[in-house]
Design an enzyme around this catalytic site. Sequence first.
Site, PDB file in Angstrom:
ATOM      1  N   TYR A  26     -62.910  21.067 -69.929  1.00 53.13           N
ATOM      2  CA  TYR A  26     -63.816  20.682 -70.507  1.00 53.13           C
ATOM      3  C   TYR A  26     -62.827  22.536 -71.584  1.00 53.13           C
ATOM      4  CZ  TYR A  26     -66.856  17.814 -68.082  1.00 53.13           C
ATOM      5  OH  TYR A  26     -66.826  16.328 -67.963  1.00 53.13           O
ATOM      6  N   ASP A  48     -83.760   6.936 -77.604  1.00 51.72           N
ATOM      7  CA  ASP A  48     -85.853   6.448 -77.892  1.00 51.72           C
ATOM      8  C   ASP A  48     -86.109   8.366 -78.534  1.00 51.72           C
ATOM      9  OD1 ASP A  48     -85.417   3.963 -77.137  1.00 51.72           O
ATOM     10  OD2 ASP A  48     -86.775   4.305 -75.171  1.00 51.72           O
ATOM     11  N   HIS A  89     -68.752  15.361 -77.535  1.00 51.76           N
ATOM     12  CA  HIS A  89     -68.165  15.879 -76.531  1.00 51.76           C
ATOM     13  C   HIS A  89     -67.114  16.849 -77.034  1.00 51.76           C
ATOM     14  CE1 HIS A  89     -70.848  12.652 -75.064  1.00 51.76           C
ATOM     15  NE2 HIS A  89     -70.483  11.442 -75.465  1.00 51.76           N
ATOM     16  N   SER A 139     -64.950  16.236 -73.955  1.00 52.74           N
ATOM     17  CA  SER A 139     -63.548  15.360 -73.662  1.00 52.74           C
ATOM     18  C   SER A 139     -63.190  14.183 -74.158  1.00 52.74           C
ATOM     19  CB  SER A 139     -63.138  15.235 -72.324  1.00 52.74           C
ATOM     20  OG  SER A 139     -64.220  14.865 -71.710  1.00 52.74           O
TER      21      SER A 139
END
Length: 149
Positions: free
Chosen positions: A22, A86, A99, A101
């Site tokens: 990360y 939702d 993201h 990664s």
Amino acid sequence: MKFLLINGPNLNLLGQREPLIYGSETLEKIELNLKKKAKLLGVELECFQSNSEGTLVDCIQQALGKVDAILINAGAYTHTSVALRDALLSTGIPYVELHLSNTHSRESFRQKSLLADRAIGIVSGFGAMSYSLALDGALDFLKSQKSGV
């Protein structure tokens, strides 16, 4: 124009958590840099992080009518949360999934996203730069929607 950046579980530990995957930048630094860039682009950026699924759903619902786009790193909830999906769909707010990664080069359970098929775009694998790329993508999308291109 106003955007909301949402970060999900464990992202508050960036800088300490698995830096080989990360990176070493903290979430605070990533948010600060992104706010600076957003300001230069004429975008007001609100940032939110929670480890709680329900709190993230509340944040998304409360954004209705207040933001033009959502940038979301849902962390592990990307792969499991129908509730987040939702909530995003019920607001109709355009969103970019992001993201740090490359989730497609990791464990098989991380390769499936419950959010991706309805996102305006996905940015994955560029470390902290994924946030900047997501901002650019959302802004470009909204500008093209306004101009009809």
